[in-house]
Design a protein around this motif. Structure first.
Motif, short mmCIF file in Angstrom:
data_model
loop_
_atom_site.label_atom_id
_atom_site.label_comp_id
_atom_site.label_asym_id
_atom_site.label_seq_id
_atom_site.Cartn_x
_atom_site.Cartn_y
_atom_site.Cartn_z
N TRP A 24 0.84 -1.21 0.00
CA TRP A 24 0.00 0.00 0.00
C TRP A 24 0.87 1.25 0.00
O TRP A 24 0.63 2.19 -0.77
CB TRP A 24 -0.92 0.00 1.22
CG TRP A 24 -1.85 1.18 1.26
CD1 TRP A 24 -3.06 1.29 0.64
CD2 TRP A 24 -1.63 2.42 1.94
NE1 TRP A 24 -3.63 2.53 0.89
CE2 TRP A 24 -2.76 3.24 1.68
CE3 TRP A 24 -0.58 2.92 2.72
CZ2 TRP A 24 -2.87 4.55 2.20
CZ3 TRP A 24 -0.69 4.21 3.23
CH2 TRP A 24 -1.82 5.01 2.97
N VAL A 25 1.89 1.28 0.84
CA VAL A 25 2.77 2.44 0.94
C VAL A 25 3.47 2.70 -0.39
O VAL A 25 3.50 3.83 -0.89
CB VAL A 25 3.80 2.26 2.07
CG1 VAL A 25 4.91 3.31 1.97
CG2 VAL A 25 3.11 2.35 3.42
N MET A 26 4.04 1.67 -1.00
CA MET A 26 4.77 1.86 -2.26
C MET A 26 3.83 2.24 -3.39
O MET A 26 4.18 3.07 -4.24
CB MET A 26 5.55 0.59 -2.61
CG MET A 26 6.75 0.34 -1.72
SD MET A 26 7.97 1.68 -1.78
CE MET A 26 8.51 1.57 -3.48
N ILE A 66 4.37 5.93 -5.24
CA ILE A 66 4.64 6.07 -6.67
C ILE A 66 3.50 6.80 -7.37
O ILE A 66 3.74 7.67 -8.22
CB ILE A 66 4.87 4.69 -7.33
CG1 ILE A 66 6.08 3.99 -6.69
CG2 ILE A 66 5.09 4.84 -8.83
CD1 ILE A 66 7.39 4.76 -6.80
N SER A 67 2.25 6.48 -7.03
CA SER A 67 1.11 7.07 -7.74
C SER A 67 0.85 8.52 -7.36
O SER A 67 0.41 9.31 -8.20
CB SER A 67 -0.15 6.23 -7.50
OG SER A 67 -0.51 6.22 -6.13
N HIS A 68 1.11 8.89 -6.09
CA HIS A 68 0.75 10.23 -5.63
C HIS A 68 1.94 11.18 -5.49
O HIS A 68 1.74 12.39 -5.34
CB HIS A 68 0.02 10.15 -4.29
CG HIS A 68 -1.38 9.65 -4.43
ND1 HIS A 68 -1.69 8.36 -4.82
CD2 HIS A 68 -2.58 10.27 -4.25
CE1 HIS A 68 -3.00 8.22 -4.85
NE2 HIS A 68 -3.56 9.36 -4.52
N VAL A 69 3.16 10.65 -5.56
CA VAL A 69 4.33 11.52 -5.42
C VAL A 69 5.24 11.42 -6.65
O VAL A 69 5.47 12.40 -7.36
CB VAL A 69 5.14 11.18 -4.14
CG1 VAL A 69 6.36 12.09 -4.04
CG2 VAL A 69 4.26 11.32 -2.90
N ALA A 102 -3.85 4.35 -11.09
CA ALA A 102 -3.85 2.92 -10.76
C ALA A 102 -2.65 2.23 -11.38
O ALA A 102 -2.07 1.30 -10.79
CB ALA A 102 -5.15 2.27 -11.23
N VAL A 103 -2.25 2.66 -12.57
CA VAL A 103 -1.06 2.11 -13.23
C VAL A 103 0.18 2.37 -12.38
O VAL A 103 1.01 1.47 -12.15
CB VAL A 103 -0.89 2.73 -14.63
CG1 VAL A 103 0.50 2.43 -15.20
CG2 VAL A 103 -1.96 2.22 -15.57
N ALA A 104 0.31 3.60 -11.89
CA ALA A 104 1.47 3.94 -11.05
C ALA A 104 1.44 3.18 -9.73
O ALA A 104 2.48 2.76 -9.22
CB ALA A 104 1.50 5.44 -10.81
N ASP A 105 0.25 2.99 -9.19
CA ASP A 105 0.11 2.20 -7.96
C ASP A 105 0.60 0.77 -8.18
O ASP A 105 1.36 0.22 -7.38
CB ASP A 105 -1.35 2.20 -7.51
CG ASP A 105 -1.56 1.42 -6.22
OD1 ASP A 105 -1.52 2.02 -5.14
OD2 ASP A 105 -1.78 0.19 -6.30
N ASP A 109 -7.45 -7.77 -4.32
CA ASP A 109 -6.88 -7.52 -2.99
C ASP A 109 -5.53 -6.79 -3.07
O ASP A 109 -4.98 -6.38 -2.05
CB ASP A 109 -6.73 -8.82 -2.19
CG ASP A 109 -5.77 -9.82 -2.85
OD1 ASP A 109 -5.07 -9.46 -3.82
OD2 ASP A 109 -5.73 -10.98 -2.39
N GLY A 110 -4.99 -6.65 -4.28
CA GLY A 110 -3.77 -5.89 -4.47
C GLY A 110 -2.49 -6.65 -4.23
O GLY A 110 -1.39 -6.11 -4.42
#
Length: 295
Positions: free
Chosen positions: A27-29, A33-36, A69-72, A234-235
């Motif tokens: 979740w953190v990674m 990546i997606s938000h920063v 979502a791609v970056a996540d 579930d990721g």
């Protein structure tokens, strides 16, 4: 100095994340990546431009949702692949499906070589890890990073999963071919822009595509088997699937079949393909086409 500082920051980020429990780590990674990273590095903008190229009618809000979502998924994939032992352990308990797996088992028993081919979708190392966890040895090629400091531990990590692994290039390709010709198995990712490639439609748009995977299979008599690791809702878990081997024939047609296999996954789960890559480069393609036509 700049490369060294970037590498130090990445090492610290990776090392800290690996100390966290799996669910929190992913979740953190993903969020980092997606938000920063993606907005600052221009990855979000690039992904949205690629989505508009393929689906021009898609609303901007939906393109942004998919791009994030791609970056996540990219962040999750990176940290998963840095935890080699953990990935192997997780994939050992993950069911392996599809007719291509039985074909790969038979080839291993008979000493026949296999070329596995996939794209930058889901976690492309998950199927390879599933095979390694079941006793397979899978070689491959990797694309070296421009940052030499980061590339040192990135390459070491690629070797840690299974070998032999070769650096992308003529020498590396020949090394992988020798390994496969001797009855070995290897994996190649084919969905990167290469100006020397043949234009094959991908997601309805022409994309220069190298035929290396098909060429190696034809020269060595190896099976060509597409495989994919689709991330589940579930990721953290995966659906591992091996498609039926691609029949030998014209290498371009073989790669068209591989492309269609990837297209099916991207259409079903667009947020799992790495739209961050410059897959089409339409402006460059138009310039090259104009240059070939002449004045």
């Amino acid at each position: 100095m700049g490369d060294w500082l970037v590498d130090r920051a990445l090492r610290m980020m990776i090392g800290t994340a690996l100390l966290l429990p799996l669910r929190l780590r992913l979740w953190v990674m993903g969020r980092l990546i997606s938000h920063v990273v993606a907005p600052l590095a221009g990855y979000r903008e690039r992904a949205m431009a690629n989505l508009a190229h393929v689906w021009p009618e898609m609303p901007e809000a939906e393109r942004r949702r998919i791009a994030d979502a791609v970056a996540d998924n990219a962040g999750r994939t990176m940290i998963e692949n840095y935890d080699v032992k953990g990935l192997l352990r997780r994939m050992s308990d993950t069911p392996v499906q599809g007719p291509g797996y039985a074909a790969a088992q038979k080839a291993r028993d008979e000493g026949r070589p296999v070329v596995f081919v996939t794209g930058h979708f889901g976690n492309y190392e998950a199927p390879r890890a599933a095979l390694v966890a079941r006793g397979f040895e899978i070689g491959g090629l990797y694309r070296p990073m421009s940052n030499t400091y980061f590339n040192a531990h990135y390459a070491a990590n690629m070797h840690a999963l299974s070998g032999p692994v070769f650096e992308q290039g003529r020498r590396g390709t020949m090394g992988l071919m020798r390994h496969i010709r001797q009855g070995g198995m290897g994996v190649l990712l084919f969905d990167i822009y290469d100006s020397s490639g043949t234009a094959i439609d991908f997601m309805g748009r022409p994309a220069p595509t190298v035929t290396s995977a098909a060429d190696i299979a034809l020269k060595t008599g190896a099976l060509l088997i597409p495989f994919f690791g689709t991330r589940q809702p579930d990721g953290r878990s995966f659906h591992i699937e091996f498609d039926v081997p691609v029949p030998h024939g014209d290498p371009v047609e073989m790669m068209r079949q591989v492309t269609r296999a990837l297209e099916a996954r991207v259409t079903a789960h667009p947020e799992q393909w790495f739209w961050i890559h410059r897959r089409w480069k339409p402006k460059r393609q138009r310039k090259r086409a104009a240059a070939k036509m002449g004045p």
